[in-house]
Design a protein around this motif. Sequence first.
Motif, PDB file in Angstrom:
ATOM      1  N   GLY A 156     -21.532   6.509 -49.588  1.00  0.00           N
ATOM      2  CA  GLY A 156     -22.830   5.851 -49.669  1.00  0.00           C
ATOM      3  C   GLY A 156     -23.543   6.065 -50.984  1.00  0.00           C
ATOM      4  N   SER A 157     -22.943   6.851 -51.892  1.00  0.00           N
ATOM      5  CA  SER A 157     -23.572   7.139 -53.184  1.00  0.00           C
ATOM      6  C   SER A 157     -23.305   6.048 -54.218  1.00  0.00           C
ATOM      7  CB  SER A 157     -23.065   8.481 -53.721  1.00  0.00           C
ATOM      8  OG  SER A 157     -23.320   9.533 -52.813  1.00  0.00           O
ATOM      9  N   TYR A 158     -22.483   5.047 -53.853  1.00  0.00           N
ATOM     10  CA  TYR A 158     -22.063   4.027 -54.816  1.00  0.00           C
ATOM     11  C   TYR A 158     -22.680   2.675 -54.465  1.00  0.00           C
ATOM     12  CZ  TYR A 158     -18.647   7.300 -56.664  1.00  0.00           C
ATOM     13  OH  TYR A 158     -18.051   8.379 -57.251  1.00  0.00           O
ATOM     14  N   SER A 159     -23.025   1.926 -55.500  1.00  0.00           N
ATOM     15  CA  SER A 159     -23.565   0.574 -55.345  1.00  0.00           C
ATOM     16  C   SER A 159     -22.758  -0.391 -56.201  1.00  0.00           C
ATOM     17  CB  SER A 159     -25.029   0.517 -55.790  1.00  0.00           C
ATOM     18  OG  SER A 159     -25.833   1.406 -55.050  1.00  0.00           O
ATOM     19  N   ALA A 160     -22.576  -1.618 -55.699  1.00  0.00           N
ATOM     20  CA  ALA A 160     -21.936  -2.657 -56.512  1.00  0.00           C
ATOM     21  C   ALA A 160     -22.872  -3.026 -57.657  1.00  0.00           C
ATOM     22  CB  ALA A 160     -21.627  -3.874 -55.666  1.00  0.00           C
ATOM     23  N   ILE A 161     -22.333  -3.055 -58.880  1.00  0.00           N
ATOM     24  CA  ILE A 161     -23.159  -3.350 -60.056  1.00  0.00           C
ATOM     25  C   ILE A 161     -22.645  -4.543 -60.857  1.00  0.00           C
ATOM     26  CG2 ILE A 161     -23.979  -0.974 -60.249  1.00  0.00           C
ATOM     27  CD1 ILE A 161     -21.928  -0.519 -62.470  1.00  0.00           C
ATOM     28  N   GLY A 162     -21.508  -5.119 -60.461  1.00  0.00           N
ATOM     29  CA  GLY A 162     -21.000  -6.282 -61.189  1.00  0.00           C
ATOM     30  C   GLY A 162     -19.843  -6.939 -60.476  1.00  0.00           C
ATOM     31  N   ILE A 163     -19.801  -8.260 -60.527  1.00  0.00           N
ATOM     32  CA  ILE A 163     -18.690  -9.058 -59.999  1.00  0.00           C
ATOM     33  C   ILE A 163     -18.190  -9.924 -61.145  1.00  0.00           C
ATOM     34  CG2 ILE A 163     -18.142 -10.995 -58.483  1.00  0.00           C
ATOM     35  CD1 ILE A 163     -20.006  -9.752 -56.419  1.00  0.00           C
ATOM     36  N   VAL A 430     -19.219   2.507 -70.921  1.00  0.00           N
ATOM     37  CA  VAL A 430     -19.064   1.546 -69.834  1.00  0.00           C
ATOM     38  C   VAL A 430     -19.410   0.154 -70.352  1.00  0.00           C
ATOM     39  CG1 VAL A 430     -19.598   3.230 -68.034  1.00  0.00           C
ATOM     40  CG2 VAL A 430     -21.448   1.868 -69.027  1.00  0.00           C
ATOM     41  N   HIS A 431     -19.017  -0.847 -69.576  1.00  0.00           N
ATOM     42  CA  HIS A 431     -19.413  -2.224 -69.877  1.00  0.00           C
ATOM     43  C   HIS A 431     -20.319  -2.794 -68.787  1.00  0.00           C
ATOM     44  CE1 HIS A 431     -17.051  -2.776 -73.508  1.00  0.00           C
ATOM     45  NE2 HIS A 431     -16.044  -2.172 -72.908  1.00  0.00           N
ATOM     46  N   SER A 432     -20.193  -2.261 -67.580  1.00  0.00           N
ATOM     47  CA  SER A 432     -21.062  -2.647 -66.469  1.00  0.00           C
ATOM     48  C   SER A 432     -21.896  -1.420 -66.144  1.00  0.00           C
ATOM     49  CB  SER A 432     -20.196  -3.058 -65.270  1.00  0.00           C
ATOM     50  OG  SER A 432     -20.771  -4.080 -64.528  1.00  0.00           O
ATOM     51  N   THR A 433     -23.203  -1.501 -66.308  1.00  0.00           N
ATOM     52  CA  THR A 433     -24.032  -0.307 -66.214  1.00  0.00           C
ATOM     53  C   THR A 433     -24.814  -0.254 -64.904  1.00  0.00           C
ATOM     54  OG1 THR A 433     -26.169  -1.050 -67.077  1.00  0.00           O
ATOM     55  CG2 THR A 433     -24.410  -0.655 -68.695  1.00  0.00           C
ATOM     56  N   GLU A 434     -25.345   0.952 -64.623  1.00  0.00           N
ATOM     57  CA  GLU A 434     -26.185   1.156 -63.442  1.00  0.00           C
ATOM     58  C   GLU A 434     -27.647   0.824 -63.743  1.00  0.00           C
ATOM     59  OE1 GLU A 434     -24.821   3.463 -65.406  1.00  0.00           O
ATOM     60  OE2 GLU A 434     -24.143   5.206 -64.256  1.00  0.00           O
ATOM     61  N   SER A 435     -27.968   0.523 -64.985  1.00  0.00           N
ATOM     62  CA  SER A 435     -29.335   0.183 -65.368  1.00  0.00           C
ATOM     63  C   SER A 435     -29.642  -1.259 -64.991  1.00  0.00           C
ATOM     64  CB  SER A 435     -29.525   0.369 -66.875  1.00  0.00           C
ATOM     65  OG  SER A 435     -29.241   1.700 -67.257  1.00  0.00           O
ATOM     66  N   ARG A 444     -31.358  -7.672 -62.201  1.00  0.00           N
ATOM     67  CA  ARG A 444     -29.905  -7.670 -62.341  1.00  0.00           C
ATOM     68  C   ARG A 444     -29.492  -6.451 -63.146  1.00  0.00           C
ATOM     69  NH1 ARG A 444     -28.877 -12.739 -66.588  1.00  0.00           N
ATOM     70  NH2 ARG A 444     -29.615 -11.690 -68.483  1.00  0.00           N
ATOM     71  N   PHE A 445     -28.229  -6.063 -62.967  1.00  0.00           N
ATOM     72  CA  PHE A 445     -27.691  -4.935 -63.709  1.00  0.00           C
ATOM     73  C   PHE A 445     -27.337  -5.366 -65.131  1.00  0.00           C
ATOM     74  CE2 PHE A 445     -26.963  -3.692 -59.293  1.00  0.00           C
ATOM     75  CZ  PHE A 445     -27.428  -2.381 -59.304  1.00  0.00           C
ATOM     76  N   VAL A 446     -27.476  -4.439 -66.048  1.00  0.00           N
ATOM     77  CA  VAL A 446     -27.255  -4.688 -67.475  1.00  0.00           C
ATOM     78  C   VAL A 446     -25.760  -4.597 -67.785  1.00  0.00           C
ATOM     79  CG1 VAL A 446     -27.759  -3.852 -69.810  1.00  0.00           C
ATOM     80  CG2 VAL A 446     -29.532  -3.777 -68.034  1.00  0.00           C
ATOM     81  N   LEU A 451     -19.686  -7.357 -73.729  1.00  0.00           N
ATOM     82  CA  LEU A 451     -19.517  -8.392 -72.716  1.00  0.00           C
ATOM     83  C   LEU A 451     -20.448  -9.565 -72.983  1.00  0.00           C
ATOM     84  CD1 LEU A 451     -19.180  -6.462 -69.318  1.00  0.00           C
ATOM     85  CD2 LEU A 451     -17.446  -7.850 -70.442  1.00  0.00           C
ATOM     86  N   ALA A 452     -21.724  -9.280 -73.163  1.00  0.00           N
ATOM     87  CA  ALA A 452     -22.715 -10.346 -73.255  1.00  0.00           C
ATOM     88  C   ALA A 452     -22.483 -11.265 -74.445  1.00  0.00           C
ATOM     89  CB  ALA A 452     -24.112  -9.730 -73.320  1.00  0.00           C
TER      90      ALA A 452
END
Length: 704
Positions: A156-163, A430-435, A444-446, A451-452
């Motif tokens: 439960g400590s993890y969240s989806a941050i990018g698809i 990282v390329h997909s961040t928790e921010s 939305r996540f940064v 990538l951008a």
Amino acid sequence: MLKHSLKAALAAGAMLCAGCQAEGPDEAPAAAGRDPISDRGEMGVTSRRQSQALGSVTPQTVDARKSVVLTETAILANFTLSGVLNQLAAQNGGTGLNSTQLFRQLWDTQTPSPGQADLQPGAHCTDSGNLLNGFPNGCRPQEGAQAVPTSLTNIGSYSAIGIYNRFDLAPTSGADCGEYRVVFGKTGGGGGRNFIIFEAALPNPRPDLGIDGCRPVQSFWRDLSTKTLANRAIAVRDFYFTGLPGFSPVIHINNYGFNPAGIGQVRVNMFINGPWMLKEFKIQRQCPGGVCTLKFAPVTVKANPAGRLFNPASTHALAPSFRAHFITQVEELAVNNVNTFNYSVPDQFNAAQSDAQSFGVEDDYAAQFGSGASTFRNDIQAELTRLGSPLTPNQIVARAQALSCGGCHDRSSGGAMGGGISFPNSASFVHSTESTQTGPEGTRFVVSSALANTFIPFRKQVMEDFLNADHPLTPVSRFDLSGSATDGRFGYWVERRGTGVVMKASLDSGGESVLAFNRPDPIAVATDGVNVYWTEAAGSILKVSVNGGAVSTLATGLTGLGGIATDGTSLFVTQGGSILSLPVAGGAPTTLVSGRPGVTGLLTVDGTHLFWQEGNDVQRMPKGGGALGVFTSRPSITGLASDGVRLWVAENLNPGNVLAFPLAGGAPVATFAAAFSINSISAGGGHVVWTENRNPGVVMAKVK
């Protein structure tokens, strides 16, 4: 020609490590797969634009932040780590490890043997003397502590941050449809950062269509660009957990390495404690005693040769063969494009882990290669000289390092790659961040600037090039093709023989289906999007619903019938040297033109005019009758279609052409779809459809 290049089979030559293979009665059979890749694949490094050399008048475009990468929290709320692992556990039949145990078992691989008692048997970092594939596989006790049932950091400590839509990783042969990723970041449960990336390789259910069997998937992602945030969230959730018609769900045990080709994987990027380290896993399904259990099996990190192999002084047994192989890859690494330079790394050379942080260590390829004189350096320079490349051996090694996990995630950020290009910057490992940030549609996540600004725009272009390319609606398997029509959703055609058929196929997904069968000598076909109409040599005009069903006869006894067209109100047909019209519901025909012995049977209609062929001329006349005149003259005309904006003319030359003329007259504004044995053309909605009657033939389509 593009469609032929897309069907070309590519030699795999991959060596899949033993750790990828399942065990027991349910093991996946071995098969030759694609080359082990990390973040660059064939669709992304093969220039479709060069092979295409054609254009679309109104090309399809997508919004990259809706169709390539999704980071809105409203979408990602539908993706929980427990939801993903629950689905995988359910696909195993509900036996063996549950979702929480699967999470813990993933991290138990980072602890010394024997690990947690309820997770056995399983792999551990101390297996084979802390080696994997013969290279160091270090333990990570801080990350491994997540295997303990009472750990503060848990599922439960993890969240989806990018698809991520990674169609760019699909092989051009269409052996699979690329990767579809979900990135989870640790957003709670104690200190430190940690990431899990599920990278599913989606099977192609229509390998007979090659890469175009994947068109429904990219059409799905394309359509996300026009959906509301709420509808996009539902659609993406269903794509991952349920699947598109004919496709497996993205989240499926077979898509994470448990398949004959061994493709798809789960990767982790670890920094609960340093240094930043990346590792890779495949799903195994082991069935001792007939009870199957899923496991995450550690495997090599792809496109990550062990750093010691770059050291010219290395005495490692694989060093000579690696250096010889590396020379064969210099040409691909020397491609002067930050998105497409690439190389293949046979798995025997790949390491067990990739350090993204420490410099001067084994994973620092530049430090290993050094700056001194060596035979390896001379061999690289000799190949660069042969290629006429101004790059240096150190720049070639720097490019190889940028393609490693650690290089891409930080080691190569901002680094000079030679040729005036630099590798773009990650977001600190990282390329997909928790921010999060405020986006156009809410929080939305940064994502990283790499990538951008670099990778996502390129992947968008790869996707759009594919969507806009000419593509088959059928395999090269149809005989006696005689005419085509389209309503912008489907392509329709007839096959002219004594037991002919009227057929249709989706413009997005292909997959031909029969609308009418055992028809005597059908000649030509038209549609208004409600019904499909066709002529038969015996003198009949018939119709059937676009959805199939009963066939209705609209007229009989009209000997000498040829082509047919419709504007949705009337039907227009050729009969010998005449052109007739009748209502779409049937009735007595009216003669619009007669005494034209050169009429060939090719005709089309739009909102205002009829067009037809007489010899090399295309005649035009108001569709209600009136003065006629030559619109254009072309040799070898085999098809006409008007969409109210342009007149599309097919020419069966060697190769053939499809030309688009402005209705105001003048030179064609687009030329595309070099083809052979082209014998019909139609235009409707956003597409042009044509037939190539090569026995066997094919029905083709392209965005206008």
